[in-house]
Write a protein that holds these residues in place. Structure first.
Motif: not given
Length: 205
Positions: A127, A130-131, A134-135, A137-140, A142-144
């Motif tokens: 996690n 993943i966070n 997200a910080e 490269e962005g939420e998209e 991170a979801q990928k």
């Protein structure tokens, strides 16, 4: 536990960006022409061989992509495989020409335990990664990453997870299987087996 944590954490992150005991050979009937044990024979009662030096024979079904540091020796089914670690004892990788050939490996048979504490530590590290994505490269992105495949196909098959690809799916499966084993056997952990390889020999087909 540290061995299990290190191995599984390395698998998860990569997909996002000892002493020898006595031999059991004198106690078991040899099952191959070379005098080695078959993979299937070892898995009949694997706990009997833990921390012993044994010799196994089977087909090398897969080599890890990172320089042959791990070779998988297969039995009669895709999920009956022993992961053979080239380091630290053998001190050299398995060569590429061993893939899909009969191979004899001598090494120390080990048990790797996965319990709920290991899973919690893995999830924490995962996690955080993943966070971080997200910080940066962005939420998209991170979801990928969260939905991406974790572990090679052979490694997942060896753990009975060939149809599970994401990190979450694998951790949920571990938890379910731990609960089932605890209810049935009173053991709140999963046992996976591998070998610290000492030597190997490829055979003529």
């Amino acid at each position: 536990m540290k061995k299990a944590l290190h191995f599984l954490a390395a698998v998860a992150v990569a997909c996002l960006a000892t002493a020898c005991g006595g031999s059991k050979s004198s106690q078991a009937v040899d099952e191959t022409e070379t005098g080695a044990l078959t993979v299937d024979r070892v898995f009949e009662q694997p706990e009997e061989y833990v921390n012993d030096t044994i010799t196994i024979e089977g087909i090398c079904s897969h080599l890890c992509a990172h320089g042959g540091r791990k070779a998988f020796v297969q039995g009669n089914a895709d999920n009956v495989q022993i992961r053979c670690e080239a380091y630290p004892l053998m001190g050299q990788p398995f060569p590429a020409n061993t893939i899909h050939k009969p191979i004899v490996v001598t090494g120390v048979f080990r048990e790797e335990r996965i319990d709920n504490d290991v899973i919690a530590a893995l999830e924490k590290d995962y996690n955080e990664r993943i966070n971080e994505i997200a910080e940066q490269e962005g939420e998209e992105a991170a979801q990928k990453a969260a939905n991406s495949k974790v572990g090679c196909d052979t490694e997942r098959a060896a753990q009975g997870q060939q149809d599970l690809t994401t990190f979450k799916e694998r951790m949920d499966d571990y938890r379910k299987r731990i609960a089932e084993r605890e209810a049935k056997e009173g053991k709140a952990y999963l046992s996976f087996y591998y070998m610290d390889a000492i030597s190997y020999e490829t055979l003529e087909q």
